[in-house]
Design a protein around this motif. Structure first.
Motif, PDB file in Angstrom:
ATOM      1  N   ALA A  75       7.126   5.027  88.848  1.00 48.34           N
ATOM      2  CA  ALA A  75       7.266   3.690  88.417  1.00 48.34           C
ATOM      3  C   ALA A  75       6.171   3.376  87.650  1.00 48.34           C
ATOM      4  N   GLY A  76       6.057   2.753  86.522  1.00 46.39           N
ATOM      5  CA  GLY A  76       4.919   2.105  85.673  1.00 46.39           C
ATOM      6  C   GLY A  76       4.637   2.958  84.760  1.00 46.39           C
ATOM      7  N   SER A 126      13.818   1.941  73.604  1.00 44.21           N
ATOM      8  CA  SER A 126      13.734   0.329  73.378  1.00 44.21           C
ATOM      9  C   SER A 126      12.908  -0.211  74.435  1.00 44.21           C
ATOM     10  N   GLY A 127      12.507   0.537  75.273  1.00 43.03           N
ATOM     11  CA  GLY A 127      11.472  -0.206  76.417  1.00 43.03           C
ATOM     12  C   GLY A 127      12.201  -1.137  77.322  1.00 43.03           C
ATOM     13  N   ARG A 128      13.613  -1.213  77.124  1.00 39.76           N
ATOM     14  CA  ARG A 128      14.537  -1.777  78.104  1.00 39.76           C
ATOM     15  C   ARG A 128      15.137  -0.872  79.127  1.00 39.76           C
ATOM     16  N   GLU A 129      14.335  -0.999  80.189  1.00 42.12           N
ATOM     17  CA  GLU A 129      14.984  -0.155  81.309  1.00 42.12           C
ATOM     18  C   GLU A 129      15.935  -0.797  82.280  1.00 42.12           C
ATOM     19  N   THR A 188      10.029   5.428  77.768  1.00 40.09           N
ATOM     20  CA  THR A 188       9.418   5.623  76.541  1.00 40.09           C
ATOM     21  C   THR A 188       8.499   4.979  75.705  1.00 40.09           C
ATOM     22  N   ASP A 189       7.423   5.436  75.423  1.00 37.34           N
ATOM     23  CA  ASP A 189       6.341   4.605  74.755  1.00 37.34           C
ATOM     24  C   ASP A 189       6.680   4.938  73.250  1.00 37.34           C
TER      25      ASP A 189
END
Ligand code: NAD
Ligand code: TYD
Length: 365
Positions: A143-144, A252-255, A308-309
Motif C-alpha cells: 500500500a502506498g 492513470s494513477g486511478r486505483e 504506476t508512477d
C-alpha cells in the motif's frame, strides 16, 4: 515515422492503436503481423482496406517467431518503426499453460529484435523499436508504493516473467548492439474490443446475461485502470518522440479494488438495461446485478496491488490520460451492449472450453 510494423495488431490494444493511427497519421504505411490466436480477431480491423505504397495498409497472418517471414517483411517494407504488441497476454492462461508465453513473448520478441538488428545495421538513425510491456513485471506492491522505471523486476506469474524476459532482451540489444529501442510498461487497460477473458469485459458480459460474477479471493486486489485510448496516445507519442534506450511507464494513477470495480460495473449494467426496453426483453434478469457476485478460489500467486508512477512520460513527452474512469467504464458498457454480435461470436468455441476449465474448479470461496 513513415512505415510501421505493428505486431499483434488484431488484438485488443493493437487494433485500437491502428485505428487511432490511421485517423491521426494517414500518411504512415501500416503493416500488421498477427498470428490470429484465439485473442486475435480480423473483425477488429474490419474497416481497414489493404492498399500498396505510402499511407497504405497490409495485413500478414503469421507468427513473430517465424524468422524467415519476419526477415522477409523487414526486407520488403524497410520499416522505420516497430511496435511489438504481439503476446500471450492473460495471466490465468499462463498458469494453465505457460509454454506458449515463453515461445511468443520471449522467442518472438527475440526474433523481431534479431531482424531489426540485421536490417537496421547501417545505424538506427530515424528508426525505433517500441516494445510494449506491462507494469506486472514489477510484481506486487505494498500500500502506498508506486513502481517506476527504476523499480526492481519481481515478476510473479509466468506471464509477467515472460514479459520481463522480453524486456531484458530488448534492453540488451540497445546496450550491446546500439539498437534504437524503447520499452513501455503500462498498467491494466480497458475499453472496446477487449477479449472477454479479462476482468472488465467478462464482468460486463456475464452481468448482462445474468450469469455469476466470479471474484477471486477477497476481491481486494488493486489495479490501476487506464482507458485503451489513453494508452494508444502514449504509444504514439513514444513512437514520435521517445528517446532510444529509455523506458516509459504509463498509468492513470486511478486505483480501484476489484470488488469495488465489479459493483460499479453491476450498477452501470443495471442502469443501461433499465433505460432500454429492448435490453430488458433480451436480458430479463430480476433485481440488482450485485446479487450475481460470487467470491471464488484465489488465483495462485495473485498480485495484490499494481500502481504506476507515470511522471517520466508526463514530464518528458507531455502525455496525460484524458478518460476519467467512471465515464470510460460507462462508455465501455455501452460498447459491449452495442456490439453483442462481436462478443457473441468471440465467446463461442474455444473460449467456452477455456471458461469451463478456468472456472469449473473455482467453487465458491
Ligand atoms: P491481446 O491478447 O488482446 O492481443 C494479442 C495479439 O497478439 C492477438 O491479436 C494475437 O493473435 C497476437 N499474437 C499472439 N501470439 C502471436 C505470435 N506468436 N505472433 C504474432 N501474433 C501473435 O493482448 P492485448 O491486451 O492487446 O495486449 C497487447 C500487448 O500489451 C501485450 O504485449 C501485453 O503484454 C501488453 N499489455 C497489455 C495490457 C492490458 O491490460 N491488456 C496492459 C499492459 C501491457
Ligand atoms: P485481469 O483482467 O486478468 O488482469 P491482470 O491479472 O493482468 O491484472 O484481472 C484483473 C484483476 O481481476 C486481477 O486482480 C484478477 C481479478 N479477476 C477476478 O477477480 N475474476 C476474474 O474472473 C478475472 C478474469 C480476474
Amino acid at each position: 515515422m513513415r512505415k510501421i510494423l505493428v505486431t499483434g495488431g488484431a488484438g485488443f490494444i493493437g487494433s485500437n492503436f491502428i485505428r487511432m493511427l490511421r485517423a491521426k497519421r494517414p500518411d504512415v504505411r501500416v503493416t500488421v503481423l498477427d498470428k490470429l490466436t484465439y485473442a486475435g480477431n480480423p473483425e477488429n480491423l474490419a474497416e481497414l482496406v489493404e492498399s500498396p505504397g505510402p499511407g497504405g495498409y497490409r495485413f500478414v497472418k503469421g507468427d513473430i517467431c517465424d524468422e524467415a517471414l519476419v526477415d522477409g517483411l523487414f526486407a520488403e517494407e524497410d520499416f522505420d518503426r516497430v511496435v511489438n504488441f504481439a503476446a500471450e497476454s492473460h495471466v490465468d492462461r499462463s498458469i494453465l499453460g505457460p509454454r506458449a508465453f515463453v515461445e511468443t513473448n520471449v522467442t518472438g520478441t527475440f526474433t523481431l529484435l534479431e531482424a531489426a538488428r540485421r536490417h537496421w545495421r547501417s545505424g538506427g538513425e530515424g528508426r525505433l523499436f517500441v516494445h510494449i510491456s506491462t507494469d506486472e513485471v514489477y510484481g506486487s506492491l505494498a500500500a502506498g508504493e508506486r513502481s517506476n522505471e527504476d523499480s526492481p523486476y519481481r515478476p510473479n506469474s509466468p506471464y509477467a516473467a515472460s514479459k520481463a524476459a522480453s524486456d531484458h532482451l530488448t534492453r540488451s540489444y540497445h546496450r550491446t548492439y546500439g539498437l534504437p529501442v524503447v520499452i513501455s510498461h503500462c498498467s491494466n487497460n480497458y475499453g472496446p474490443y477487449q477479449f472477454p477473458e479479462k476482468l472488465i469485459p467478462l464482468m460486463i458480459i456475464n452481468a448482462l446475461q445474468g450469469r455469476e460474477l466470479p471474484v477471486y479471493g477477497d476481491g481486494r486486489n488493486v489495479r490501476d485502470w487506464l482507458h485503451v485510448a489513453d494508452h494508444c496516445e502514449a504509444v504514439e507519442l513514444v513512437c514520435e518522440r521517445g528517446e532510444a534506450g529509455r523506458t516509459y511507464d504509463i498509468g492513470s494513477g486511478r486505483e480501484m479494488e476489484n470488488i469495488e470495480l465489479v459493483r460499479l460495473l453491476c450498477d452501470l449494467v443495471d442502469e443501461a438495461v433499465a433505460a432500454c426496453g429492448e435490453l430488458r426483453r433480451l436480458h430479463p434478469f430480476d433485481g440488482p446485478r450485485r446479487r450475481l457476485i460470487r467470491f471464488v478460489a484465489d488465483r495462485p500467486g495473485h498480485d495484490r496491488r499494481y500502481a504506476t508512477d507515470s511522471s517520466r512520460i508526463r514530464d518528458e513527452l507531455g502525455w496525460t490520460p484524458r478518460t476519467e474512469l467512471e465515464e470510460g467504464l460507462r462508455r465501455t458498457v455501452a460498447w459491449y451492449i452495442d456490439n453483442r454480435r462481436w462478443w457473441e461470436r468471440v465467446v463461442s468455441g474455444e473460449y467456452r472450453r477455456y471458461y469451463e476449465l478456468q472456472y469449473a474448479s473455482r467453487t465458491n470461496a
